[in-house]
Scaffold this motif. Structure first.
Motif, PDB file in Angstrom:
ATOM      1  N   GLU A 109       0.839  -1.206   0.000  1.00 57.32           N
ATOM      2  CA  GLU A 109       0.000   0.000   0.000  1.00 57.32           C
ATOM      3  C   GLU A 109       0.870   1.251   0.000  1.00 57.32           C
ATOM      4  O   GLU A 109       0.615   2.202  -0.759  1.00 57.32           O
ATOM      5  CB  GLU A 109      -0.914  -0.012   1.220  1.00 57.32           C
ATOM      6  N   LEU A 110       1.880   1.276   0.854  1.00 56.55           N
ATOM      7  CA  LEU A 110       2.771   2.430   0.893  1.00 56.55           C
ATOM      8  C   LEU A 110       3.500   2.600  -0.438  1.00 56.55           C
ATOM      9  O   LEU A 110       3.713   3.737  -0.908  1.00 56.55           O
ATOM     10  CB  LEU A 110       3.781   2.265   2.036  1.00 56.55           C
ATOM     11  N   ALA A 111       3.855   1.493  -1.078  1.00 60.22           N
ATOM     12  CA  ALA A 111       4.519   1.572  -2.378  1.00 60.22           C
ATOM     13  C   ALA A 111       3.616   2.226  -3.416  1.00 60.22           C
ATOM     14  O   ALA A 111       4.081   3.003  -4.260  1.00 60.22           O
ATOM     15  CB  ALA A 111       4.949   0.181  -2.833  1.00 60.22           C
ATOM     16  N   ARG A 112       2.302   1.938  -3.364  1.00 54.60           N
ATOM     17  CA  ARG A 112       1.376   2.561  -4.320  1.00 54.60           C
ATOM     18  C   ARG A 112       1.262   4.057  -4.098  1.00 54.60           C
ATOM     19  O   ARG A 112       1.185   4.840  -5.054  1.00 54.60           O
ATOM     20  CB  ARG A 112       0.002   1.902  -4.202  1.00 54.60           C
ATOM     21  N   VAL A 113       1.252   4.471  -2.830  1.00 55.02           N
ATOM     22  CA  VAL A 113       1.190   5.905  -2.542  1.00 55.02           C
ATOM     23  C   VAL A 113       2.448   6.594  -3.044  1.00 55.02           C
ATOM     24  O   VAL A 113       2.392   7.673  -3.673  1.00 55.02           O
ATOM     25  CB  VAL A 113       0.997   6.141  -1.037  1.00 55.02           C
ATOM     26  N   ARG A 114       3.596   5.996  -2.805  1.00 58.46           N
ATOM     27  CA  ARG A 114       4.851   6.602  -3.250  1.00 58.46           C
ATOM     28  C   ARG A 114       4.942   6.623  -4.774  1.00 58.46           C
ATOM     29  O   ARG A 114       5.453   7.578  -5.370  1.00 58.46           O
ATOM     30  CB  ARG A 114       6.024   5.843  -2.650  1.00 58.46           C
ATOM     31  N   GLN A 115       4.419   5.591  -5.425  1.00 59.87           N
ATOM     32  CA  GLN A 115       4.390   5.595  -6.888  1.00 59.87           C
ATOM     33  C   GLN A 115       3.488   6.704  -7.415  1.00 59.87           C
ATOM     34  O   GLN A 115       3.803   7.350  -8.421  1.00 59.87           O
ATOM     35  CB  GLN A 115       3.914   4.234  -7.392  1.00 59.87           C
ATOM     36  N   TYR A 116       2.366   6.921  -6.739  1.00 61.16           N
ATOM     37  CA  TYR A 116       1.454   8.003  -7.136  1.00 61.16           C
ATOM     38  C   TYR A 116       2.160   9.352  -7.056  1.00 61.16           C
ATOM     39  O   TYR A 116       2.048  10.180  -7.976  1.00 61.16           O
ATOM     40  CB  TYR A 116       0.227   7.973  -6.228  1.00 61.16           C
ATOM     41  N   VAL A 117       2.908   9.590  -5.985  1.00 63.06           N
ATOM     42  CA  VAL A 117       3.630  10.854  -5.843  1.00 63.06           C
ATOM     43  C   VAL A 117       4.759  10.953  -6.852  1.00 63.06           C
ATOM     44  O   VAL A 117       4.961  12.003  -7.488  1.00 63.06           O
ATOM     45  CB  VAL A 117       4.155  10.999  -4.398  1.00 63.06           C
ATOM     46  N   GLN A 118       5.494   9.873  -7.036  1.00 65.89           N
ATOM     47  CA  GLN A 118       6.604   9.900  -7.993  1.00 65.89           C
ATOM     48  C   GLN A 118       6.113  10.116  -9.420  1.00 65.89           C
ATOM     49  O   GLN A 118       6.838  10.673 -10.253  1.00 65.89           O
ATOM     50  CB  GLN A 118       7.394   8.605  -7.895  1.00 65.89           C
ATOM     51  N   ALA A 119       4.862   9.711  -9.699  1.00 66.24           N
ATOM     52  CA  ALA A 119       4.302   9.895 -11.041  1.00 66.24           C
ATOM     53  C   ALA A 119       3.717  11.288 -11.251  1.00 66.24           C
ATOM     54  O   ALA A 119       3.202  11.571 -12.335  1.00 66.24           O
ATOM     55  CB  ALA A 119       3.226   8.842 -11.302  1.00 66.24           C
ATOM     56  N   GLY A 120       3.772  12.142 -10.221  1.00 67.74           N
ATOM     57  CA  GLY A 120       3.302  13.525 -10.386  1.00 67.74           C
ATOM     58  C   GLY A 120       1.964  13.821  -9.753  1.00 67.74           C
ATOM     59  O   GLY A 120       1.384  14.878 -10.009  1.00 67.74           O
ATOM     60  N   GLY A 121       1.442  12.925  -8.911  1.00 68.31           N
ATOM     61  CA  GLY A 121       0.149  13.151  -8.282  1.00 68.31           C
ATOM     62  C   GLY A 121       0.220  14.173  -7.167  1.00 68.31           C
ATOM     63  O   GLY A 121       1.248  14.356  -6.512  1.00 68.31           O
ATOM     64  N   HIS A 122      -0.916  14.859  -6.937  1.00 70.23           N
ATOM     65  CA  HIS A 122      -1.009  15.871  -5.882  1.00 70.23           C
ATOM     66  C   HIS A 122      -1.472  15.212  -4.584  1.00 70.23           C
ATOM     67  O   HIS A 122      -2.305  14.297  -4.592  1.00 70.23           O
ATOM     68  CB  HIS A 122      -1.983  16.975  -6.276  1.00 70.23           C
ATOM     69  N   LEU A 123      -0.957  15.708  -3.457  1.00 69.76           N
ATOM     70  CA  LEU A 123      -1.179  15.046  -2.180  1.00 69.76           C
ATOM     71  C   LEU A 123      -1.449  16.055  -1.081  1.00 69.76           C
ATOM     72  O   LEU A 123      -0.772  17.093  -0.999  1.00 69.76           O
ATOM     73  CB  LEU A 123       0.053  14.213  -1.805  1.00 69.76           C
ATOM     74  N   LEU A 124      -2.436  15.734  -0.224  1.00 72.51           N
ATOM     75  CA  LEU A 124      -2.667  16.443   1.030  1.00 72.51           C
ATOM     76  C   LEU A 124      -2.516  15.429   2.155  1.00 72.51           C
ATOM     77  O   LEU A 124      -3.246  14.441   2.216  1.00 72.51           O
ATOM     78  CB  LEU A 124      -4.069  17.070   1.066  1.00 72.51           C
ATOM     79  N   TRP A 125      -1.564  15.677   3.050  1.00 68.66           N
ATOM     80  CA  TRP A 125      -1.264  14.749   4.127  1.00 68.66           C
ATOM     81  C   TRP A 125      -1.492  15.457   5.456  1.00 68.66           C
ATOM     82  O   TRP A 125      -0.835  16.444   5.765  1.00 68.66           O
ATOM     83  CB  TRP A 125       0.179  14.267   3.989  1.00 68.66           C
TER      84      TRP A 125
END
Length: 455
Positions: free
Chosen positions: A218-234
């Motif tokens: 699951e954490l790998a998918r989140v990091r892939q999303y960010v590395q691919a240019g996705g926007h994030l609010l944490w």
């Protein structure tokens, strides 16, 4: 003056000229009234005038707007709706208003799925919004949603005790999620354990205070999303620091140990010192123009480090009287440098951006964006109404999805129409209107009657 035939004719001409001038004056006034309109709202709360928020939304609306009201022959209700729509016309919106009686055209009502009388359909730019309740707040919210160039999907992760965007508990984000939906965002939840990847149409991914660790996949998918240019609010918390260390490294954010405490927080009405009261905002489009306090219970301080090519900007800074308390929040507490505590000012929120640089004086809105806030309580149902917490949350989302024009639009806030009176004031008003005022009127009448009898 002697009235002969000549004088009578002169008087008739004068009277005729007077009538002609009066009629011409009335005609000019009528023409001016049609050409130039002036209205004044003298009510104390300006309830007959559009609010500032509505005017800011109207500036985003380009092109004609069609409004169709499905309502029976109710003259009073129709007139009130016309008066409301007229305010939008005066503000510059090209509105076409139409009333349809669903009783005389039941086939059309069934085709459109009209469930009750008084339903309003607002159409603009090939899209439409349906309103069950007609008010300035509902119409303005519909226009704000239609003014967006496309749908915006905000996806909240769930499955690890995160705050729920549809929840009604004090710790959930139900009120914030409802505001997002009113502004045209599509709010969706996602369990990474059930999905092989984060959907491609996700405009913003929200991680809202998970209570348990993510699985490695699951954490790998989140990091892939960010590395691919996705926007994030944490939205992170002091006790949840080690659960997303890999993501924090990708974003170039480091957390301080302990909970932020503010020695002067009790001056603002808080009962415990672990409430950070923010009045100092950074130089960033998200917080530009904010001049009121925001409240962050039990927050964690954050520090950026050079990583991943991010350009970091501070959003929320505490006062000098604050520090990071690593011990228990009980009894008398004080700053202890030997325990690894850090004295304020501290930063509770950071925004990051990477991508093409801004051009000229334009604030950057392109590229990839993220925001990390060291507290999730400030948007919870229990605290979202404090200060500008709600406004700050909406600004964060609008900036993260790239809607710069919507950043400064404040959220809907119900006007405070309550009158709070002390017990003494209630007693004084009661005696004044029920006893003193009637006695004064009776005494005045008796005195006037007695004086008249003596004449």
């Amino acid at each position: 003056m002697r009235l002969d035939h000549r004088n009578r004719r002169r008087l008739r001409l004068q009277n005729l000229l007077f009538v002609v001038l009066v009629l011409a004056f009335v005609g000019i006034l009528a023409w001016l009234a049609q050409s130039w309109r002036y209205t004044a709202d003298w009510t104390q709360t300006a309830r007959n005038t559009l609010t500032t928020k509505s005017h800011e939304v109207i500036e985003l609306v380009e092109g004609p707007v069609e409004m169709t009201v499905y309502l029976g022959p109710q003259p009073v209700t129709r007139r009130s709706i016309r008066d409301l729509v007229e305010r939008y016309r005066r503000a510059g919106v090209d509105v076409k208003l139409e009333f349809v009686n669903p009783e005389t055209n039941p086939a059309l009502a069934r085709e459109l799925g009209i469930r009750q009388g008084g339903e309003l359909i607002v159409r603009h730019g090939g899209r439409e919004e349906r309103l069950q309740r007609i008010s300035e707040q509902s119409i303005t919210s519909a226009l704000a949603r239609l003014a967006r160039d496309a749908e915006r999907w905000v996806v909240f992760l769930e499955g690890h005790g995160e705050r729920k965007p549809h929840g009604e508990g004090n710790a959930d984000l139900g009120g914030f999620g409802e505001r997002l939906r009113e502004r045209g965002f599509r709010v969706q939840t996602l369990q990474l354990a059930r999905m092989p990847h984060i959907p491609d149409n996700t405009d913003l991914l929200v991680i809202a205070s998970p209570q348990s660790d993510y699985l490695p996949g699951e954490l790998a998918r989140v990091r892939q999303y960010v590395q691919a240019g996705g926007h994030l609010l944490w939205l992170t918390e002091p006790e949840h620091g080690d659960r997303l260390n890999g993501l924090a490294e990708d974003l170039g954010i480091r957390r301080h140990e302990g909970v932020v405490v503010d020695a002067g927080a009790q001056l603002f009405g808080t009962d415990t010192p672990d409430f950070a009261v923010i009045s100092d905002y950074g130089d960033h489009p998200v917080v530009d123009g904010l001049d009121q306090l925001s409240l962050f219970p039990q927050a964690v301080a954050l520090t950026p480090n050079a990583s991943g090519g991010w350009r970091h900007s501070a959003l929320l800074r505490t006062r000098e009287q604050s520090w990071t308390e690593t011990g228990p929040i009980e009894g008398e507490i004080d700053f202890d440098r030997d325990a690894g505590e850090t004295r304020g000012p501290l930063t509770l929120g950071w925004a990051g951006r990477r991508g093409p640089p801004a051009e000229g004086d334009e604030p950057p809105t392109g590229g990839q964006r993220f925001a990390v806030i060291g507290d999730g309580d400030f948007l919870s149902n229990a605290y979202i109404g404090n200060g500008v917490n709600l406004d700050l949350g909406m600004r964060l989302v609008n900036w993260l999805v790239g809607d710069r024009a919507h950043i400064s639009i404040p959220p809907d806030v119900a006007p405070d129409t309550r009158v709070d009176l002390s017990r003494t004031a209630v007693i004084v008003l009661g005696f004044g209107f029920l006893l003193i005022l009637p006695l004064a009127l009776l005494t005045t009448g008796l005195v006037i009657g007695w004086r008249r009898r003596r004449r």
